[in-house]
Design a protein around this motif. Structure first.
Motif, PDB file in Angstrom:
ATOM      1  N   ALA A  74      35.071 -15.115  44.555  1.00 59.49           N
ATOM      2  CA  ALA A  74      35.115 -15.679  45.539  1.00 59.49           C
ATOM      3  C   ALA A  74      36.190 -16.346  46.208  1.00 59.49           C
ATOM      4  O   ALA A  74      35.814 -17.105  47.840  1.00 59.49           O
ATOM      5  CB  ALA A  74      33.975 -16.160  46.105  1.00 59.49           C
ATOM      6  N   TYR A  77      38.240 -14.928  48.670  1.00 66.25           N
ATOM      7  CA  TYR A  77      37.676 -14.580  50.037  1.00 66.25           C
ATOM      8  C   TYR A  77      38.133 -15.517  50.136  1.00 66.25           C
ATOM      9  O   TYR A  77      38.084 -15.641  51.651  1.00 66.25           O
ATOM     10  CB  TYR A  77      36.347 -14.354  49.241  1.00 66.25           C
ATOM     11  N   GLY A  78      37.520 -16.854  50.076  1.00 63.03           N
ATOM     12  CA  GLY A  78      37.205 -18.478  51.003  1.00 63.03           C
ATOM     13  C   GLY A  78      38.752 -18.292  51.007  1.00 63.03           C
ATOM     14  O   GLY A  78      38.779 -19.350  52.578  1.00 63.03           O
ATOM     15  N   TYR A  82      39.826 -19.197  54.629  1.00 66.82           N
ATOM     16  CA  TYR A  82      40.987 -20.725  55.828  1.00 66.82           C
ATOM     17  C   TYR A  82      41.819 -20.704  55.976  1.00 66.82           C
ATOM     18  O   TYR A  82      41.778 -20.769  56.933  1.00 66.82           O
ATOM     19  CB  TYR A  82      40.436 -21.700  54.071  1.00 66.82           C
ATOM     20  N   GLY A 149      37.558 -27.753  47.263  1.00 70.82           N
ATOM     21  CA  GLY A 149      36.885 -28.439  48.745  1.00 70.82           C
ATOM     22  C   GLY A 149      36.148 -29.225  49.395  1.00 70.82           C
ATOM     23  O   GLY A 149      36.360 -29.553  50.759  1.00 70.82           O
ATOM     24  N   GLY A 246      37.444 -11.965  53.676  1.00 71.56           N
ATOM     25  CA  GLY A 246      37.271 -13.072  54.274  1.00 71.56           C
ATOM     26  C   GLY A 246      37.733 -13.609  55.400  1.00 71.56           C
ATOM     27  O   GLY A 246      37.213 -14.785  56.382  1.00 71.56           O
ATOM     28  N   PHE A 256      34.354 -21.745  57.868  1.00 70.04           N
ATOM     29  CA  PHE A 256      34.156 -21.691  57.146  1.00 70.04           C
ATOM     30  C   PHE A 256      33.863 -23.319  56.511  1.00 70.04           C
ATOM     31  O   PHE A 256      34.743 -24.169  56.855  1.00 70.04           O
ATOM     32  CB  PHE A 256      35.625 -21.162  57.043  1.00 70.04           C
ATOM     33  N   GLU A 259      31.997 -23.794  50.543  1.00 69.88           N
ATOM     34  CA  GLU A 259      30.298 -22.978  50.034  1.00 69.88           C
ATOM     35  C   GLU A 259      31.103 -21.513  49.596  1.00 69.88           C
ATOM     36  O   GLU A 259      30.535 -20.700  48.849  1.00 69.88           O
ATOM     37  CB  GLU A 259      28.971 -23.070  50.635  1.00 69.88           C
ATOM     38  N   ALA A 260      31.856 -20.635  50.425  1.00 74.90           N
ATOM     39  CA  ALA A 260      32.846 -20.104  50.661  1.00 74.90           C
ATOM     40  C   ALA A 260      33.086 -19.662  49.274  1.00 74.90           C
ATOM     41  O   ALA A 260      33.720 -18.529  48.822  1.00 74.90           O
ATOM     42  CB  ALA A 260      33.810 -19.643  52.207  1.00 74.90           C
ATOM     43  N   VAL A 261      33.925 -20.524  48.802  1.00 78.59           N
ATOM     44  CA  VAL A 261      34.724 -20.726  47.975  1.00 78.59           C
ATOM     45  C   VAL A 261      33.943 -21.151  46.325  1.00 78.59           C
ATOM     46  O   VAL A 261      34.227 -21.157  45.473  1.00 78.59           O
ATOM     47  CB  VAL A 261      35.739 -21.602  47.628  1.00 78.59           C
TER      48      VAL A 261
END
Length: 418
Positions: A74, A77-78, A82, A149, A246, A256, A259-261
């Motif tokens: 992730a 993806y994150g 971003y 993050g 992403g 974003f 939490e996405a990472v």
């Protein structure tokens, strides 16, 4: 001898039906769906499925093709997301002629580049190891980026994240990117593009070398290739396609957050790929569709849907290690060899055993969930009033579960008499 090898090689028609036709049918299905009049809810669900399909396929480039178990996919993806959402804010602000003329439709390319860059930087030390050390390194990287993050607010935006507006910049293909129907066509284009790109990658020499490195890195080194370099290049490609997912997500949600990472999406993509079947290209597609549906729909009916997801994962690992794709292709294989009856009988018995055990488990979980909440809620399936003090509750828990376990044990003994 030449003739013998020619006979073993797949024919042009076999290649078409086994490789190209499924992709064409998938693309046709994507085009036909809007003409069936889906609701806005269904459009939203399909958009999330498209994101997860690309994400799961990118993960399988590591696990299924290269044998690299990652607990931090992730991250790419994150970071790709971003980069895309920051680009969305640049388009909105018109900070330069380039961004003022950049269409939001192309943001997955920004995510692709961001994911590839992250993969190139993080993969350089990570891919020097394989197996368990690689998995532990990926876990450490995931924790590091998740902590970052909340520290580097200028890029990650802290708890509030970074948001943008997709209805800016020049339109492409006449799509304003406002209505959910426009977003669907955006998702349809990029999920097919991602699927074709990753399938084409599997047919390249590097894609074939990744499978060889997974199976026997010593032999790959013996024939003159560096397994570390192969893993590194595949890692970059996987990160790039995860970043593309992403970018798709950034357009879909217009926000974003850190939490996405985190480890949650990293674990979810692992389950999607494995439940679908990591040994098959189409496996992650099936896993992404099923788990996205469970996440969206099953969560409306029960608070314990994540527990059921865990049970599904354990069941796949124990009874169908080939995943959903393995079941489908197994049925096709047995049908061609005239063994359908025997296999269906065995699988039917396993399904009955798992179903009975699961029924007892569901009653236990749902009654326990309502009791633990302490709000006086009662599990009432089919009009039954099930509480811990009701003897019928324990009958419906113990009897199906015991019967299911007994069936599975008997089938296991029949398959392995020794």
């Amino acid at each position: 001898m030449t003739q013998d090898y020619a006979d073993l090689a797949p024919s042009a028609s076999a290649k078409f039906y086994g490789r190209i036709l499924p992709i064409l049918l998938f693309a046709l299905l994507v085009v036909v769906i809007p003409f069936l009049g889906p609701s806005r809810t269904m459009y939203s669900l399909l958009n999330v499925m498209a994101i997860n399909i690309v994400f799961a396929l990118s993960y399988n480039m590591l696990l299924g093709r290269c044998g690299l178990l990652s607990f931090g996919h992730a991250v790419y993806y994150g970071l790709g997301g971003y980069c895309a959402v920051h680009a969305m804010t640049f388009i909105e602000a018109g900070t330069s002629p380039f961004w003022a003329n950049f269409p939001v439709f192309g943001l997955p390319l920004v995510g692709f580049a961001g994911g590839a860059l992250a993969g190139a930087i993080i993969g350089w030390p990570s891919c020097r190891r394989a197996g368990t050390p690689f998995a532990m390194i990926s876990l450490g990287v995931a924790e590091l980026i998740a902590a970052a993050g909340f520290m580097f607010l200028s890029f990650f935006g802290g708890e509030m994240g970074v948001s943008g507006d997709r209805m800016n910049g020049p339109q492409l293909f006449g799509l304003s990117m406002g209505p959910v129907e426009d977003v669907y066509w955006f998702m349809a284009f990029w999920v097919v593009a991602g699927l074709l790109g990753m399938y084409a990658f599997t047919r390249t020499p590097l894609g074939k070398l990744s499978e060889a490195t997974r199976d026997n890195p010593q032999r790959v080194q013996f024939i003159g290739y560096d397994p570390t370099r192969v893993r590194y290049l595949v890692f970059i490609a996987a990160g790039a396609f995860a970043g593309m997912a992403g970018g798709m997500s950034a357009v879909n949600y217009e926000i974003f957050t850190p939490e996405a990472v985190s480890l949650i999406p990293s674990g979810f993509v692992l389950i999607m790929a494995y439940v679908g079947g990591i040994g098959y290209f189409v496996g992650p597609v099936l896993g992404a569709v099923l788990l996205t549906f469970m996440q969206s729909m099953l969560s409306d009916y029960t608070e314990a849907w994540l527990l059921y997801l865990g049970v599904l994962f354990i069941s796949i690992v124990m009874f169908a290690p080939g995943g959903l794709a393995g079941i489908v292709f197994g049925l096709a294989h047995t049908a061609r060899h005239g063994e359908t009856g025997t296999v269906l009988k065995r699988w039917g018995g396993q399904a009955a055993g798992i179903g009975l055990a699961l029924a007892g488990l569901i009653v236990l979980v749902e009654v326990s969930t309502r009791w633990s909440n302490g709000y006086g809620e009662v599990f009432e399936p089919f009009g039954l009033h099930l509480t811990f003090t009701n003897p019928l509750t324990w009958v419906l828990i113990v009897v199906p579960f015991a019967a299911g376990v007994a069936i599975l044990r008997r089938l296991s003994r029949e398959e392995d008499p020794a």
